[in-house]
Design a protein around this motif. Structure first.
Motif, PDB file in Angstrom:
ATOM      1  N   GLY A  41       0.788  -1.223   0.000  1.00  0.00           N
ATOM      2  CA  GLY A  41       0.000   0.000   0.000  1.00  0.00           C
ATOM      3  C   GLY A  41       0.814   1.264   0.000  1.00  0.00           C
ATOM      4  N   ASN A  42       2.057   1.143  -0.444  1.00  0.00           N
ATOM      5  CA  ASN A  42       2.933   2.312  -0.436  1.00  0.00           C
ATOM      6  C   ASN A  42       3.132   2.911  -1.818  1.00  0.00           C
ATOM      7  OD1 ASN A  42       4.350   3.179   2.126  1.00  0.00           O
ATOM      8  ND2 ASN A  42       4.344   0.953   2.316  1.00  0.00           N
ATOM      9  N   VAL A  43       3.265   4.213  -1.828  1.00  0.00           N
ATOM     10  CA  VAL A  43       3.625   4.912  -3.060  1.00  0.00           C
ATOM     11  C   VAL A  43       5.068   4.541  -3.417  1.00  0.00           C
ATOM     12  CG1 VAL A  43       4.003   7.193  -4.088  1.00  0.00           C
ATOM     13  CG2 VAL A  43       2.070   6.811  -2.544  1.00  0.00           C
ATOM     14  N   LYS A  44       5.282   4.220  -4.677  1.00  0.00           N
ATOM     15  CA  LYS A  44       6.630   3.802  -5.087  1.00  0.00           C
ATOM     16  C   LYS A  44       7.565   5.005  -5.163  1.00  0.00           C
ATOM     17  CE  LYS A  44       4.681  -0.006  -7.739  1.00  0.00           C
ATOM     18  NZ  LYS A  44       4.232  -0.452  -9.081  1.00  0.00           N
ATOM     19  N   ALA A  45       8.774   4.794  -4.694  1.00  0.00           N
ATOM     20  CA  ALA A  45       9.757   5.880  -4.710  1.00  0.00           C
ATOM     21  C   ALA A  45      10.263   6.117  -6.127  1.00  0.00           C
ATOM     22  CB  ALA A  45      10.925   5.534  -3.799  1.00  0.00           C
ATOM     23  N   GLU A  46      10.390   7.381  -6.475  1.00  0.00           N
ATOM     24  CA  GLU A  46      10.913   7.756  -7.793  1.00  0.00           C
ATOM     25  C   GLU A  46      12.302   8.376  -7.664  1.00  0.00           C
ATOM     26  OE1 GLU A  46       9.316   6.935 -10.390  1.00  0.00           O
ATOM     27  OE2 GLU A  46       7.278   6.559  -9.655  1.00  0.00           O
ATOM     28  N   VAL A  47      12.573   9.030  -6.557  1.00  0.00           N
ATOM     29  CA  VAL A  47      13.872   9.653  -6.324  1.00  0.00           C
ATOM     30  C   VAL A  47      14.470   9.042  -5.050  1.00  0.00           C
ATOM     31  CG1 VAL A  47      15.092  11.804  -5.811  1.00  0.00           C
ATOM     32  CG2 VAL A  47      13.123  11.819  -7.353  1.00  0.00           C
ATOM     33  N   PRO A  48      15.536   8.275  -5.162  1.00  0.00           N
ATOM     34  CA  PRO A  48      16.137   7.718  -3.941  1.00  0.00           C
ATOM     35  C   PRO A  48      16.553   8.839  -3.002  1.00  0.00           C
ATOM     36  CG  PRO A  48      17.112   6.745  -5.914  1.00  0.00           C
ATOM     37  CD  PRO A  48      16.289   7.908  -6.372  1.00  0.00           C
ATOM     38  N   PHE A  49      16.340   8.627  -1.712  1.00  0.00           N
ATOM     39  CA  PHE A  49      16.631   9.681  -0.741  1.00  0.00           C
ATOM     40  C   PHE A  49      18.102  10.079  -0.780  1.00  0.00           C
ATOM     41  CE2 PHE A  49      19.128   7.874   2.717  1.00  0.00           C
ATOM     42  CZ  PHE A  49      19.083   6.515   2.415  1.00  0.00           C
ATOM     43  N   ASP A  50      18.979   9.107  -1.131  1.00  0.00           N
ATOM     44  CA  ASP A  50      20.406   9.455  -1.131  1.00  0.00           C
ATOM     45  C   ASP A  50      20.746  10.389  -2.302  1.00  0.00           C
ATOM     46  OD1 ASP A  50      19.846   7.260  -2.730  1.00  0.00           O
ATOM     47  OD2 ASP A  50      21.737   6.226  -2.321  1.00  0.00           O
ATOM     48  N   SER A  51      19.971  10.314  -3.377  1.00  0.00           N
ATOM     49  CA  SER A  51      20.174  11.274  -4.472  1.00  0.00           C
ATOM     50  C   SER A  51      19.801  12.682  -4.013  1.00  0.00           C
ATOM     51  CB  SER A  51      19.330  10.891  -5.690  1.00  0.00           C
ATOM     52  OG  SER A  51      19.887   9.775  -6.331  1.00  0.00           O
ATOM     53  N   TYR A  52      18.730  12.753  -3.246  1.00  0.00           N
ATOM     54  CA  TYR A  52      18.298  14.054  -2.719  1.00  0.00           C
ATOM     55  C   TYR A  52      19.394  14.663  -1.837  1.00  0.00           C
ATOM     56  CZ  TYR A  52      15.432  17.327   0.097  1.00  0.00           C
ATOM     57  OH  TYR A  52      14.925  18.427   0.755  1.00  0.00           O
ATOM     58  N   LEU A  53      19.916  13.851  -0.901  1.00  0.00           N
ATOM     59  CA  LEU A  53      20.954  14.365  -0.008  1.00  0.00           C
ATOM     60  C   LEU A  53      22.227  14.720  -0.778  1.00  0.00           C
ATOM     61  CD1 LEU A  53      20.570  11.946   3.052  1.00  0.00           C
ATOM     62  CD2 LEU A  53      20.020  14.382   2.976  1.00  0.00           C
ATOM     63  N   ALA A  54      22.597  13.852  -1.702  1.00  0.00           N
ATOM     64  CA  ALA A  54      23.806  14.110  -2.489  1.00  0.00           C
ATOM     65  C   ALA A  54      23.672  15.409  -3.276  1.00  0.00           C
ATOM     66  CB  ALA A  54      24.058  12.938  -3.435  1.00  0.00           C
ATOM     67  N   SER A  55      22.466  15.667  -3.752  1.00  0.00           N
ATOM     68  CA  SER A  55      22.241  16.897  -4.522  1.00  0.00           C
ATOM     69  C   SER A  55      22.390  18.136  -3.648  1.00  0.00           C
ATOM     70  CB  SER A  55      20.841  16.874  -5.151  1.00  0.00           C
ATOM     71  OG  SER A  55      20.700  15.758  -5.988  1.00  0.00           O
ATOM     72  N   LEU A  56      22.034  18.006  -2.384  1.00  0.00           N
ATOM     73  CA  LEU A  56      22.194  19.146  -1.474  1.00  0.00           C
ATOM     74  C   LEU A  56      23.677  19.410  -1.207  1.00  0.00           C
ATOM     75  CD1 LEU A  56      19.383  18.329   1.132  1.00  0.00           C
ATOM     76  CD2 LEU A  56      19.279  19.991  -0.737  1.00  0.00           C
ATOM     77  N   ALA A  57      24.414  18.339  -0.935  1.00  0.00           N
ATOM     78  CA  ALA A  57      25.837  18.523  -0.618  1.00  0.00           C
ATOM     79  C   ALA A  57      26.598  19.071  -1.820  1.00  0.00           C
ATOM     80  CB  ALA A  57      26.441  17.195  -0.164  1.00  0.00           C
ATOM     81  N   GLN A  58      26.311  18.524  -2.964  1.00  0.00           N
ATOM     82  CA  GLN A  58      27.059  18.934  -4.153  1.00  0.00           C
ATOM     83  C   GLN A  58      26.530  20.237  -4.739  1.00  0.00           C
ATOM     84  OE1 GLN A  58      28.326  15.855  -6.830  1.00  0.00           O
ATOM     85  NE2 GLN A  58      27.975  17.101  -8.669  1.00  0.00           N
ATOM     86  N   GLY A  59      25.215  20.322  -4.889  1.00  0.00           N
ATOM     87  CA  GLY A  59      24.636  21.489  -5.564  1.00  0.00           C
ATOM     88  C   GLY A  59      24.646  22.734  -4.710  1.00  0.00           C
ATOM     89  N   CYS A  60      24.412  22.573  -3.424  1.00  0.00           N
ATOM     90  CA  CYS A  60      24.338  23.745  -2.553  1.00  0.00           C
ATOM     91  C   CYS A  60      25.699  24.108  -1.985  1.00  0.00           C
ATOM     92  CB  CYS A  60      23.341  23.486  -1.427  1.00  0.00           C
ATOM     93  SG  CYS A  60      23.220  24.849  -0.254  1.00  0.00           S
ATOM     94  N   LEU A  61      26.467  23.083  -1.578  1.00  0.00           N
ATOM     95  CA  LEU A  61      27.710  23.359  -0.844  1.00  0.00           C
ATOM     96  C   LEU A  61      28.975  23.091  -1.650  1.00  0.00           C
ATOM     97  CD1 LEU A  61      26.572  21.817   2.564  1.00  0.00           C
ATOM     98  CD2 LEU A  61      26.695  24.256   1.977  1.00  0.00           C
ATOM     99  N   GLY A  62      28.828  22.475  -2.794  1.00  0.00           N
ATOM    100  CA  GLY A  62      29.986  22.299  -3.671  1.00  0.00           C
ATOM    101  C   GLY A  62      30.882  21.129  -3.328  1.00  0.00           C
ATOM    102  N   VAL A  63      30.398  20.201  -2.504  1.00  0.00           N
ATOM    103  CA  VAL A  63      31.204  19.016  -2.195  1.00  0.00           C
ATOM    104  C   VAL A  63      30.741  17.887  -3.112  1.00  0.00           C
ATOM    105  CG1 VAL A  63      31.894  17.364  -0.427  1.00  0.00           C
ATOM    106  CG2 VAL A  63      31.401  19.731   0.204  1.00  0.00           C
ATOM    107  N   PRO A  64      31.598  17.423  -4.001  1.00  0.00           N
ATOM    108  CA  PRO A  64      31.166  16.382  -4.946  1.00  0.00           C
ATOM    109  C   PRO A  64      30.655  15.142  -4.216  1.00  0.00           C
ATOM    110  CG  PRO A  64      33.297  17.279  -5.592  1.00  0.00           C
ATOM    111  CD  PRO A  64      32.986  17.829  -4.228  1.00  0.00           C
ATOM    112  N   ALA A  65      29.522  14.651  -4.665  1.00  0.00           N
ATOM    113  CA  ALA A  65      28.895  13.523  -3.974  1.00  0.00           C
ATOM    114  C   ALA A  65      29.779  12.294  -3.975  1.00  0.00           C
ATOM    115  CB  ALA A  65      27.548  13.213  -4.624  1.00  0.00           C
TER     116      ALA A  65
END
Lengths: 400, 447
Positions: free
Chosen positions: B408-432
């Motif tokens: 009964g769960n909605v299927k994930a489309e974006v893995p949570f680790d991609s989200y976090l990696a995008s914050l570290a790399q995109g916002c702070l400039g640390v390559p994932a």
């Protein structure tokens, strides 16, 4: 290593772990005693039968938690106070949506059973109005509207441990099987009640067995699994001794406890007389409330515990205010934030003017690192406030 | 940016026992969770040994050694070396404030879809403040919606391999480990902060909610404080001698010394806390920002103190709504609305809007089917990223709220680790790829 009064080392360790107050008189009473002798003496004390005065119309977050908070300040059975606090920590409920009677009843349930048997404690907790509302059993009705909240936490937090011997299907089945429990202060129902018309009456498959299950049979099933004894004795052991068990130690203690049918006194005796668990002398950090009580007793403060007054809350922990269903993370008590809290707390206290030796006696500190002791001795003898604050900021005082 | 006077001290691990704590569960008091990672008890033969002799660094015990490298760390962590790391100048001075909504936020109610069948009415969404024609904001996010030209809505974030325990899923988020603590013993924001510290002499990281596994193993300068009241002792002249005394705790009790040193030997870097608490931190007829307001006030103070802060972990609870959805969720949204919009406004007025990003997180979402008055633990959710350097828009992939998995769960489309990696790399400039062993896809959310 500064060993101020070596015959008091063991009593000081046992008293600070087995009670909440680091009571100097209890320490000196057991001068020269062994771990087993001291714990036997503590276990022989008659139960404190005081009950909190709950009120069915009162919804505030003060009165009943304050009763729990104040009980250890005038101890009758200090080990019972400690175990009351232990169960409050391991089987947490929040004041949210509870009448003070519900909180009082839960207090009485875990306090009166504090030294009996884990089955008694767990069932009393599970069927209390406080738990029924906190973990939304009251909203779990028949097959149309049941939830998994209590079922999951019963297995994850109170018996088997995180993802350890159960499946999501067991969580779902448990949720359905344990429908029917009700409490609602607004409706005048302040004690947990089972209402058959709200329960699912069919069979479910729980732990591989398809039959009619209910709360009692599910708890009995979980307690029949040795994993529960292993997991819960480790949690209790960490609370009381500050030592994290190895897998072998958990197996050993768990098997022992399982063999006693979850007798709490037997477990306490085992934990305090196990040489492995007496080391290190100072172990985990004191929690916010443990620190509050230790300061309170050492300084002989007269003020009462008042939740949300500020001080206990500022120490990061207050009775009946867990941060989540899991209670308080043990890691949080040795952080810059917790030490800032404690420094600010000490600032506000009007300490009695005493010399270093008496301060250390009051604090129950008989064995100190040379580093701490040298630092304290370097403080001018007439600067009593600074002596108190530094002693109470030491690693030794911040530990159980 | 101010630099710290005691650089060697500030490089220490300031949280006692954090190094290596990543291998343990955050489950409160679940001592057994620790057991899996330990072979032996302390068997030091010295009676009444002080914990300074304890060999196991995975425990939050006082006085234990504070190794820069965690015992039990993975091969990847052993080889982690940021000495050659370059960070583009455009990232300098940026701060990421991660706001964790603990308990499992129903993101589809926070950012509801316009055409959503009964979901919105079942979840108390009475009115949708439009973001575009398809998606919007909960009706109580009225002030936060004013920032919509600085908001990225990220859809379909979840776990590809789910498990519905709060604590297991929280640990995965904190470690950024999709495989239950197999790959890391350190927190993701600790690794990120350690990388940033190679280019930052200041106070790099903070937690405003006490202990956070995400900061386990941090060697960058770090502070935890959950309210400005806590910081008052830093600048109280009556306690200078006390501060100096405890800041020099050392000898056998190295970690305690490190904690006090981290607090007090940097005290001169912090301006006194003199301002009255702003309105947005106070309860009013519009709602109660509660602990979230207090924590964001600390975040605002640290950012405006100009001490170099780049990562702040904020956590607020109450989102575990198995019941009370109709009346509790609007209150939670009011809290989020008042606290976040107040914080962002204050940062904007301080002229720092282009440097500060707020990103939401939650250990999991909730199931879409309600169970009467609430919903059980789920998986996929919707999150928001807000800030002056955010490219507004929708990211990820719109999940189906009807094509559910077997539980009964909605299927994930974006893995949570991609989200976090995008914050570290995109916002702070640390390559994932300097922070993670697994491959992640970047969400291009930042300017």
């Amino acid at each position: 290593m500064a060993d101020r009064k070596s015959s008091l080392n063991i009593p000081a360790q046992v008293i600070r772990r087995a009670t909440l107050l680091s009571d100097q008189s209890l320490v000196t009473k057991h001068d020269g005693s062994s771990h087993g002798e001291i714990i036997d003496d503590l276990l022989s004390v008659g139960l404190d039968t005081r009950k909190s005065a709950g009120n069915t119309t009162e919804w505030d977050r003060i009165t009943a938690p304050a009763w729990a908070g104040n009980a250890p300040l005038s101890p009758t059975n200090p080990l019972q106070d400690r175990m009351h606090f232990c169960w409050h920590t391991l089987l947490p409920c929040s004041t949210k949506m509870l009448t003070s009677k519900m909180i009082a009843d839960h207090n009485d349930a875990i306090r009166s059973n504090a030294l009996t048997n884990y089955k008694e404690v767990l069932i009393a907790h599970s069927k209390s109005a406080a738990n029924i509302i906190y973990l939304t059993l009251d909203l779990s009705v028949k097959e149309e509207n049941y939830n998994e909240n209590f079922s999951r936490e019963l297995m994850e937090l109170f018996t088997l441990g995180e993802i350890n011997g159960y499946t999501q299907d067991d969580v779902t089945a448990g949720g359905l099987a344990m429908t029917g429990w009700f409490a609602n202060g607004g409706a005048g129902v302040h004690s947990g009640e089972f209402r058959a018309e709200r329960s699912y009456s069919g069979n479910v498959t729980f732990m591989g067995e398809n039959k009619k299950w209910d709360m009692d049979s599910i708890i009995n099933k979980l307690l029949s699994m040795e994993q529960t004894a292993k997991f819960m004795s480790s949690r209790i052991g960490f609370h009381l001794t500050g030592v994290e068990f190895t897998d072998a130690k958990a197996e050993e203690i768990g098997k022992f406890w399982y063999g006693t049918d979850y007798d709490i006194k037997a477990l306490i005796k085992k934990l305090f007389t196990d040489p492995d668990l007496q080391k290190p002398y100072y172990s985990r950090a004191r929690t916010g409330l443990e620190y509050y009580y230790a300061v309170h007793k050492a300084a002989k403060l007269s003020d009462a515990y008042v939740p949300e007054k500020g001080d206990p809350t500022l120490l990061g922990q207050a009775w009946w205010h867990p941060p989540s269903v899991g209670g308080w993370p043990p890691e949080q008590w040795a952080t810059p934030g917790s030490f800032l809290w404690r420094g600010n707390f000490l600032k506000k206290i009007d300490f009695p003017s005493l010399g270093l030796d008496e301060i250390l006696d009051r604090c129950g500190l008989y064995q100190l690192t040379d580093s701490t002791y040298d630092k304290l001795k370097s403080i001018p003898a007439d600067d009593s406030k600074l002596l108190w604050m530094v002693a109470m900021s030491s690693m030794e005082f911040n530990s159980i | 940016m101010k630099s710290f006077q005691e650089r060697t001290i500030s490089r220490r691990n300031f949280i006692l026992g954090l190094a290596g704590a990543g291998v343990v569960s955050l489950t409160t008091g679940t001592a057994l969770a620790y057991i899996k990672n330990r072979d032996t008890l302390n068997t030091d033969t010295k009676d009444l040994a002080l914990p300074g002799n304890i060999k196991d660094p995975t425990k939050p015990q006082l006085g234990q050694p504070s190794p820069l490298l965690a015992e039990g760390e993975t091969e990847f962590e052993k080889n982690m070396d940021f000495s050659d790391l370059t960070i583009d100048a455009k990232y300098k001075g940026r701060t990421l404030v991660l706001v964790e909504l603990f308990g499992g936020n129903q993101g589809f109610a926070m950012c509801p879809y316009a055409n959503n069948g009964d979901f919105n009415s079942n979840h108390g969404v009475k009115e949708l403040i439009p973001f575009d024609n398809e998606i919007g904001f909960h009706q109580e996010l009225v002030d936060l919606a004013e920032f919509k030209d600085k908001i990225a809505i990220v859809e379909g974030v979840g776990h590809l391999n789910k498990n519905l325990s709060h604590f297991t899923m929280k640990d995965r988020w904190h470690l950024c480990d999709s495989d239950d603590k197999q790959n890391y013993s350190s927190g993701f924001w600790a690794r990120t902060s350690n990388a940033l510290a190679t280019h930052n002499d200041g106070l790099v990281a903070a937690s405003t909610s006490g202990y956070a596994l995400s900061m386990a193993g941090v060697t960058a300068p770090f502070l935890s404080a959950s309210s400005l009241d806590q910081l008052s002792i830093l600048s109280d002249s009556a306690y200078a001698e006390y501060r100096d005394t405890v800041a020099s705790f050392d000898g056998d009790v190295k970690d305690l010394g490190a904690i006090y040193q981290s607090i007090y030997q940097t005290q001169n870097q912090f301006p006194p806390v003199v301002a009255a608490a702003p309105d947005w931190t106070q309860a009013s007829a519009n709602g109660n920002p509660g602990d979230l307001g207090k924590q964001l006030q600390v975040a605002s103070y640290l950012i405006q103190a100009d001490v170099g802060i780049q990562v702040i972990h904020v956590t607020t609870g109450g989102f575990d709504l198995h019941g009370g959805l109709s009346f509790e969720y609007p209150e939670l949204m009011k809290k989020v609305n008042i606290a976040l919009s107040g914080f962002l406004t204050e940062i904007e007025e301080a002229g720092l809007a282009d440097n500060v990003t707020v990103a939401l997180a939650s250990e999991f979402g909730r199931r879409v089917n309600i169970n009467g008055q609430g919903s059980d633990h789920g998986n996929t959710s919707t999150l928001m990223v807000i800030g002056g350097n955010v490219k507004p828009g929708r990211y990820g992939q719109t999940p189906s709220l009807k094509n559910l998995d077997s539980s009964g769960n909605v299927k994930a489309e974006v893995p949570f680790d991609s989200y976090l990696a995008s914050l570290a790399q995109g916002c702070l400039g640390v390559p994932a790829d300097r922070l993670l062993t697994q491959q992640t896809e970047q969400l291009d959310m930042f300017i």
